[in-house]
Write an enzyme that holds these catalytic residues in place. Structure first.
Site, PDB file in Angstrom:
ATOM      1  N   LYS A  71       1.959  -3.278   7.407  1.00  0.00           N
ATOM      2  CA  LYS A  71       2.275  -3.480   5.975  1.00  0.00           C
ATOM      3  C   LYS A  71       3.729  -3.071   5.702  1.00  0.00           C
ATOM      4  CE  LYS A  71      -0.007  -4.620   2.957  1.00  0.00           C
ATOM      5  NZ  LYS A  71      -0.309  -5.967   2.394  1.00  0.00           N
ATOM      6  N   TYR A 102      -2.220  -0.472  10.926  1.00  0.00           N
ATOM      7  CA  TYR A 102      -2.299  -1.154   9.624  1.00  0.00           C
ATOM      8  C   TYR A 102      -1.074  -0.845   8.771  1.00  0.00           C
ATOM      9  CZ  TYR A 102      -3.416  -1.660   4.661  1.00  0.00           C
ATOM     10  OH  TYR A 102      -3.337  -1.959   3.322  1.00  0.00           O
ATOM     11  N   THR A 152       0.815  -1.218   0.000  1.00  0.00           N
ATOM     12  CA  THR A 152       0.000   0.000   0.000  1.00  0.00           C
ATOM     13  C   THR A 152       0.850   1.270   0.000  1.00  0.00           C
ATOM     14  OG1 THR A 152      -1.555   1.240   1.393  1.00  0.00           O
ATOM     15  CG2 THR A 152      -0.095  -0.257   2.541  1.00  0.00           C
ATOM     16  N   ASP A 153       0.249   2.356  -0.463  1.00  0.00           N
ATOM     17  CA  ASP A 153       0.938   3.654  -0.398  1.00  0.00           C
ATOM     18  C   ASP A 153       0.993   4.191   1.034  1.00  0.00           C
ATOM     19  OD1 ASP A 153      -1.768   4.310  -0.097  1.00  0.00           O
ATOM     20  OD2 ASP A 153      -1.792   5.845  -1.655  1.00  0.00           O
ATOM     21  N   GLU A 154       0.182   3.597   1.940  1.00  0.00           N
ATOM     22  CA  GLU A 154       0.129   4.120   3.313  1.00  0.00           C
ATOM     23  C   GLU A 154       1.446   3.937   4.057  1.00  0.00           C
ATOM     24  OE1 GLU A 154      -3.346   3.431   5.606  1.00  0.00           O
ATOM     25  OE2 GLU A 154      -4.669   3.563   3.880  1.00  0.00           O
TER      26      GLU A 154
HETATM   27  P1  NAD Z   1      -9.572  -7.444   1.880  1.00  0.00           P
HETATM   28  O1  NAD Z   1      -9.604  -7.181   3.346  1.00  0.00           O
HETATM   29  O2  NAD Z   1     -10.785  -7.169   1.072  1.00  0.00           O
HETATM   30  O3  NAD Z   1      -9.180  -8.972   1.615  1.00  0.00           O
HETATM   31  C1  NAD Z   1      -8.177  -9.626   2.322  1.00  0.00           C
HETATM   32  C2  NAD Z   1      -8.323 -11.122   2.083  1.00  0.00           C
HETATM   33  O4  NAD Z   1      -7.252 -11.791   2.771  1.00  0.00           O
HETATM   34  C3  NAD Z   1      -9.621 -11.705   2.620  1.00  0.00           C
HETATM   35  O5  NAD Z   1     -10.201 -12.561   1.661  1.00  0.00           O
HETATM   36  C4  NAD Z   1      -9.202 -12.476   3.863  1.00  0.00           C
HETATM   37  O6  NAD Z   1     -10.017 -13.607   4.141  1.00  0.00           O
HETATM   38  C5  NAD Z   1      -7.785 -12.895   3.487  1.00  0.00           C
HETATM   39  N1  NAD Z   1      -6.944 -13.132   4.658  1.00  0.00           N
HETATM   40  C6  NAD Z   1      -6.794 -12.339   5.749  1.00  0.00           C
HETATM   41  N2  NAD Z   1      -5.938 -12.895   6.618  1.00  0.00           N
HETATM   42  C7  NAD Z   1      -5.497 -14.047   6.042  1.00  0.00           C
HETATM   43  C8  NAD Z   1      -4.577 -15.060   6.431  1.00  0.00           C
HETATM   44  N3  NAD Z   1      -3.932 -14.996   7.605  1.00  0.00           N
HETATM   45  N4  NAD Z   1      -4.361 -16.089   5.604  1.00  0.00           N
HETATM   46  C9  NAD Z   1      -5.022 -16.184   4.420  1.00  0.00           C
HETATM   47  N5  NAD Z   1      -5.905 -15.268   4.001  1.00  0.00           N
HETATM   48  C10 NAD Z   1      -6.140 -14.203   4.800  1.00  0.00           C
HETATM   49  O7  NAD Z   1      -8.324  -6.635   1.351  1.00  0.00           O
HETATM   50  P2  NAD Z   1      -8.107  -5.934  -0.070  1.00  0.00           P
HETATM   51  O8  NAD Z   1      -8.650  -4.566  -0.015  1.00  0.00           O
HETATM   52  O9  NAD Z   1      -8.537  -6.857  -1.144  1.00  0.00           O
HETATM   53  O10 NAD Z   1      -6.510  -5.816  -0.057  1.00  0.00           O
HETATM   54  C11 NAD Z   1      -5.696  -6.854  -0.586  1.00  0.00           C
HETATM   55  C12 NAD Z   1      -4.255  -6.474  -0.420  1.00  0.00           C
HETATM   56  O11 NAD Z   1      -3.990  -5.262  -1.101  1.00  0.00           O
HETATM   57  C13 NAD Z   1      -3.841  -6.231   1.033  1.00  0.00           C
HETATM   58  O12 NAD Z   1      -2.551  -6.733   1.214  1.00  0.00           O
HETATM   59  C14 NAD Z   1      -3.852  -4.716   1.177  1.00  0.00           C
HETATM   60  O13 NAD Z   1      -2.950  -4.301   2.165  1.00  0.00           O
HETATM   61  C15 NAD Z   1      -3.430  -4.300  -0.213  1.00  0.00           C
HETATM   62  N6  NAD Z   1      -3.910  -2.987  -0.674  1.00  0.00           N
HETATM   63  C16 NAD Z   1      -5.248  -2.673  -0.588  1.00  0.00           C
HETATM   64  C17 NAD Z   1      -5.682  -1.455  -1.099  1.00  0.00           C
HETATM   65  C18 NAD Z   1      -7.138  -1.070  -1.071  1.00  0.00           C
HETATM   66  O14 NAD Z   1      -7.459   0.080  -1.402  1.00  0.00           O
HETATM   67  N7  NAD Z   1      -8.066  -1.951  -0.711  1.00  0.00           N
HETATM   68  C19 NAD Z   1      -4.766  -0.569  -1.680  1.00  0.00           C
HETATM   69  C20 NAD Z   1      -3.410  -0.922  -1.729  1.00  0.00           C
HETATM   70  C21 NAD Z   1      -3.003  -2.150  -1.232  1.00  0.00           C
HETATM   71  O1  DAU Z   2      -4.217   3.918   0.403  1.00  0.00           O
HETATM   72  C1  DAU Z   2      -4.428   2.549   0.280  1.00  0.00           C
HETATM   73  C2  DAU Z   2      -5.295   2.053   1.402  1.00  0.00           C
HETATM   74  O2  DAU Z   2      -6.620   2.491   1.128  1.00  0.00           O
HETATM   75  C3  DAU Z   2      -5.257   0.546   1.577  1.00  0.00           C
HETATM   76  O3  DAU Z   2      -3.965   0.143   1.914  1.00  0.00           O
HETATM   77  C4  DAU Z   2      -6.257   0.094   2.653  1.00  0.00           C
HETATM   78  O4  DAU Z   2      -6.277  -1.320   2.738  1.00  0.00           O
HETATM   79  C5  DAU Z   2      -7.621   0.598   2.260  1.00  0.00           C
HETATM   80  O5  DAU Z   2      -8.571   0.260   3.257  1.00  0.00           O
HETATM   81  C6  DAU Z   2      -7.598   2.105   2.050  1.00  0.00           C
HETATM   82  O6  DAU Z   2      -7.362   2.785   3.319  1.00  0.00           O
HETATM   83  P1  DAU Z   2      -8.173   4.106   3.720  1.00  0.00           P
HETATM   84  O7  DAU Z   2      -8.141   4.260   5.189  1.00  0.00           O
HETATM   85  O8  DAU Z   2      -7.741   5.263   2.897  1.00  0.00           O
HETATM   86  O9  DAU Z   2      -9.642   3.645   3.197  1.00  0.00           O
HETATM   87  P2  DAU Z   2     -11.109   3.876   3.819  1.00  0.00           P
HETATM   88  O10 DAU Z   2     -12.083   3.482   2.756  1.00  0.00           O
HETATM   89  O11 DAU Z   2     -11.255   3.245   5.164  1.00  0.00           O
HETATM   90  O12 DAU Z   2     -11.180   5.446   4.016  1.00  0.00           O
HETATM   91  C7  DAU Z   2     -10.997   6.324   2.916  1.00  0.00           C
HETATM   92  C8  DAU Z   2     -11.036   7.741   3.465  1.00  0.00           C
HETATM   93  O13 DAU Z   2     -12.373   8.020   3.892  1.00  0.00           O
HETATM   94  C9  DAU Z   2     -10.163   7.954   4.675  1.00  0.00           C
HETATM   95  O14 DAU Z   2      -9.627   9.261   4.636  1.00  0.00           O
HETATM   96  C10 DAU Z   2     -11.113   7.809   5.865  1.00  0.00           C
HETATM   97  C11 DAU Z   2     -12.416   8.345   5.291  1.00  0.00           C
HETATM   98  N1  DAU Z   2     -13.651   7.742   5.834  1.00  0.00           N
HETATM   99  C12 DAU Z   2     -13.743   6.386   5.897  1.00  0.00           C
HETATM  100  C13 DAU Z   2     -14.872   5.777   6.369  1.00  0.00           C
HETATM  101  C14 DAU Z   2     -14.989   4.272   6.462  1.00  0.00           C
HETATM  102  C15 DAU Z   2     -14.708   8.549   6.224  1.00  0.00           C
HETATM  103  O15 DAU Z   2     -14.635   9.788   6.135  1.00  0.00           O
HETATM  104  N2  DAU Z   2     -15.838   7.947   6.688  1.00  0.00           N
HETATM  105  C16 DAU Z   2     -15.964   6.600   6.814  1.00  0.00           C
HETATM  106  O16 DAU Z   2     -17.033   6.124   7.303  1.00  0.00           O
END
Ligand code: NAD
Ligand code: DAU
Length: 356
Positions: free
Chosen positions: A163, A159, A133-135
């Site tokens: 990561k 989180y 992630t970019d975080e």
């Molecule tokens: P998600 O939470 O939707 O899915 C995660 C999946 O991993 C789930 O299916 C869960 O059951 C599985 N899992 C969790 N713990 C596990 C374990 N110990 N063993 C096997 N499986 C396990 O997450 P996502 O949003 O699809 O993110 C996927 C990946 O991409 C993550 O590594 C996250 O950090 C990264 N990422 C997410 C975002 C985003 O915006 N969602 C952006 C950048 C990077």
């Molecule tokens: O930047 C990449 C990341 O983006 C991933 O690594 C994470 O897995 C993914 O969950 C996401 O993180 P964020 O914290 O940015 O996503 P989220 O959807 O939780 O929140 C997006 C923005 O919106 C953040 O600034 C928090 C805000 N927010 C979120 C929720 C759930 C609100 O204002 N209200 C809300 O109810």
């Protein structure tokens, strides 16, 4: 030939598996623990596809993962599995350390053991791609340049710290043991099959249910948004052509304040599914208590990926968000099933003390 994907029942992993099988006949072994975020319904359209083998397992289970690797001899492992929700990491960081740090360590050790046993050609061709992630880079001021691959790691939430730790382990397994790794650091994804604890699906579903649309703090936090299928394409490009040991930033060039994102969704819903009282869904916006340690701005410089591997996003935010809203309106069964008891408990807990 086959690949092994972890976390392939989650949001991005699920989209990746569906796209992979739509585009290639190469089998996928899909390992997922099926936590609250894992959902086999996302994979319903590939039920019975012989190129897809789903295995319910933890990435930290060395016996199971080692056995799967030796049996199926994948040419690559793509690690999506993680705890992914920042608010949950604040509420309870333990699972994040367990899966994202300890789990990734155990996965790396399982993969290293397998990789060491391969013949020379297979060892050279093998790849371990870690999805991050970019975080990990921390937060930006309004006029800072976007994150590049050389930015220092400054994670701010449990989180992002977990990561960041996993990224460091992956890097070390390359430098110390020679494991052929690749890492991608991506911005905020959105699109189909997104679990509705995250901002975009939460707002769509709350809006049509007539519930408040919770905006943390002043809503001026900026995120870069990337349509999930563009992220999947980037991962395929890095897997195919990425330089071993390198990291690649992935982003959509779509920086938006949260309030603008929510208003855009409201505008699309006003058009596609107008409220019966004729008012805009924006009436439901409610400012609530901020997330502790909330990062103000993320932005990604994805030029390396474009320059070296020719990837750039196909969707703009405007096209991607419209497709996403339409998808949620059409897939009511998926969303109804996902909003189960455990989901409701989390929503209640997360928002109970935020109303200000
Ligand atoms: P998600 O939470 O939707 O899915 C995660 C999946 O991993 C789930 O299916 C869960 O059951 C599985 N899992 C969790 N713990 C596990 C374990 N110990 N063993 C096997 N499986 C396990 O997450 P996502 O949003 O699809 O993110 C996927 C990946 O991409 C993550 O590594 C996250 O950090 C990264 N990422 C997410 C975002 C985003 O915006 N969602 C952006 C950048 C990077
Ligand atoms: O930047 C990449 C990341 O983006 C991933 O690594 C994470 O897995 C993914 O969950 C996401 O993180 P964020 O914290 O940015 O996503 P989220 O959807 O939780 O929140 C997006 C923005 O919106 C953040 O600034 C928090 C805000 N927010 C979120 C929720 C759930 C609100 O204002 N209200 C809300 O109810």
């Amino acid at each position: 030939m086959a690949i092994l994907v972890t976390g392939g029942a989650g949001f991005i992993g699920g989209n990746f598996v569906l796209d992979w099988l739509a585009q290639s006949g190469e089998p996928v072994i899909n390992v997922d623990k099926l936590t609250y975020a894992g959902n086999l319904e996302t994979l319903k359209s590939i039920d019975g596809n012989p190129a897809h083998l789903f295995v319910k397992a933890d990435i930290g289970d060395r016996a199971v993962i080692g056995e799967l690797l030796r049996t199926h001899q994948p040419r690559a492992v793509i690690n999506f599995a993680a705890e992914s929700h920042v608010d949950r990491s604040i509420d309870g960081p333990g699972e994040f350390i367990q899966t994202n740090v300890v789990g990734t360590f155990n996965l790396l050790e399982s993969v290293r053991g397998y990789w060491n046993e391969l013949d020379e050609a297979a060892r050279a061709a093998f790849r371990f791609l870690h999805v991050s992630t970019d975080e990990v880079y921390g937060t930006l001021e309004a006029d800072d340049p976007p994150f590049s691959e050389s930015n220092a790691y400054e994670p701010n939430s449990p989180y992002s710290a977990s990561k960041a730790a996993s990224d460091h382990l992956v890097r070390a397994w390359h430098h110390t043991y020679g494991l052929p790794v690749l890492t991608t650091n991506c911005s905020n994804n959105y699109g189909p099959y997104h679990f509705p604890e995250k901002l975009i699906p939460l707002v769509i579903l709350n809006a049509i249910a007539g519930k408040p649309l919770p905006i943390y703090g002043d809503g001026q936090q900026v995120r870069d948004w990337l349509f999930v299928k563009d992220h999947c394409a980037a991962i395929r490009a890095v897997l195919a052509g990425g330089k071993v040991g390198e990291t690649y930033n992935v982003g959509g060039w779509n920086e938006k304040p949260n309030l603008d994102v929510v208003k855009t969704i409201c505008g699309i819903l006003d058009e596609l599914k107008p409220r019966t009282d004729g008012l805009s869904y924006a009436e439901q916006i409610a400012f609530v208590k901020d997330r502790p340690g909330h990062d103000r701005r993320y932005a990604i410089d994805a030029r390396k990926l474009e320059r070296e591997l020719g990837w750039k996003p196909a969707e703009t935010f405007e096209t991607g968000i419209r497709k996403t809203v339409a998808w949620y309106l059409e897939n009511t069964q998926w969303t109804a099933n996902v909003q189960s008891g455990a989901y409701l408990q989390w929503v209640e807990k997360n928002y109970a003390d935020r109303n200000s």
